[in-house]
Design a protein around this motif. Structure first.
Motif, PDB file in Angstrom:
ATOM      1  N   VAL A  40       0.836  -1.198   0.000  1.00 29.54           N
ATOM      2  CA  VAL A  40       0.000   0.000   0.000  1.00 29.54           C
ATOM      3  C   VAL A  40       0.874   1.253   0.000  1.00 29.54           C
ATOM      4  O   VAL A  40       0.580   2.244  -0.691  1.00 29.54           O
ATOM      5  N   ALA A  53      -3.601  -4.324  -3.260  1.00 28.27           N
ATOM      6  CA  ALA A  53      -2.854  -4.358  -2.002  1.00 28.27           C
ATOM      7  C   ALA A  53      -2.436  -5.749  -1.544  1.00 28.27           C
ATOM      8  O   ALA A  53      -1.629  -5.872  -0.622  1.00 28.27           O
ATOM      9  N   SER A  97      -6.420  -0.036   2.315  1.00 21.64           N
ATOM     10  CA  SER A  97      -6.261   0.234   0.879  1.00 21.64           C
ATOM     11  C   SER A  97      -7.014   1.496   0.475  1.00 21.64           C
ATOM     12  O   SER A  97      -6.448   2.427  -0.123  1.00 21.64           O
TER      13      SER A  97
END
Length: 273
Positions: A18, A43, A66
């Motif tokens: 991320v 992610a 995310s």
């Protein structure tokens, strides 16, 4: 305006992935991009050929890390970000493959993948419940953006809905690793652009995950099918292109496919099923 696709390699470390995605969003915004697309379930590692119940532990809510990052970057840079997440629904045991559109930090659309494969090493029906809504077009204040997800690029009806609803940009987050599919990958995306008079942004994963090797080739396509920008197959990156939204209307005048549709005939297809 400028459109951009983020190409990303996912690892088992969600925080690290991320963070890297956030850096790439910063890079895209720094290049002037106003609409930026992240890859499918960017992610986390994507599903493998053998169903694995432990994979559900990777799911997150719509307010998980995310989307929190995507919304923050969207707000910070004043841009539109399309974020694809493995969604854990409020109902226990229900999961979706979901794309969220943030405009200047505000969540404007939640689209859940409605067409799910169970073939070619992608047993998605084991993991995700299909969404039940059509793609919608988000007015970003600069253009209309619609999203379909990966496997759905094989269904021309969905991109046509985006065009009919006034969309000028079609976002397609994907996780594509099949060697045979690589041969038709660009062909399909260019076709969506041409027969709808749209700009198409496609963001793919890249790199090795289990038995899969994602081939990248994230790109921006013009309404005439031109490849305006493309990443390679060798790692993270941003594919960004300056576009002229006036070409959407111009291409639809030259090729009036939307005008010449005969929807009264297409209903017969339903009757044949």
């Amino acid at each position: 305006m400028k459109l951009a696709a983020v190409q990303l390699r996912a690892t088992d470390d969600r925080r690290e992935t991320v963070g890297r995605a956030g850096d790439l969003l910063d890079e895209a915004a720094g290049q002037g991009a106003r609409v930026v697309l992240l890859p499918e379930l960017f992610a986390v590692p994507f599903v493998q050929p053998d169903p694995d119940p432990d994979y559900f532990a990777l799911a997150e809510g719509l307010d998980g890390p995310s989307n929190t990052m995507a919304a923050e970057r969207s707000r910070r840079h004043g841009i539109t970000v399309v974020s694809s997440v493995f969604e854990a629904a409020e109902t226990p045991g229900v999961y979706y493959n979901t794309a969220c559109t943030f405009v200047r930090g505000e969540l404007k659309s939640v689209y859940r993948k409605s067409h799910l494969p169970f073939s070619n090493g992608f047993p998605e029906k084991f993991y995700f419940r299909p969404g039940g809504t059509e793609p919608e077009v988000v007015d970003t204040g600069e253009t209309g953006v619609g999203t379909i997800i990966c496997y759905e690029r094989h269904f021309p009806e969905l991109s046509r809905i985006v065009a009919l609803r006034g969309g000028s940009v079609l976002c397609v987050p994907v996780a594509s690793a099949s060697a045979p599919m690589r041969e038709v990958f660009q062909l399909e995306l260019r076709a969506h652009a041409v027969f709808n008079g749209l700009y198409v942004i496609c963001a793919n994963r890249v790199g090795k995950e289990g038995v899969k090797d994602y081939f990248g080739m994230s790109a921006v396509y013009g309404p005439d099918g031109d490849v305006l920008a493309q990443a390679g197959d060798d790692g993270d990156g941003v594919a960004a292109a300056e576009v002229d939204l006036g070409l959407v209307a111009a291409s639809r005048r030259r090729r009036p496919f939307l005008r010449d549709r005969r929807p009264e005939l297409y209903g017969r297809l339903t009757a044949m099923e």
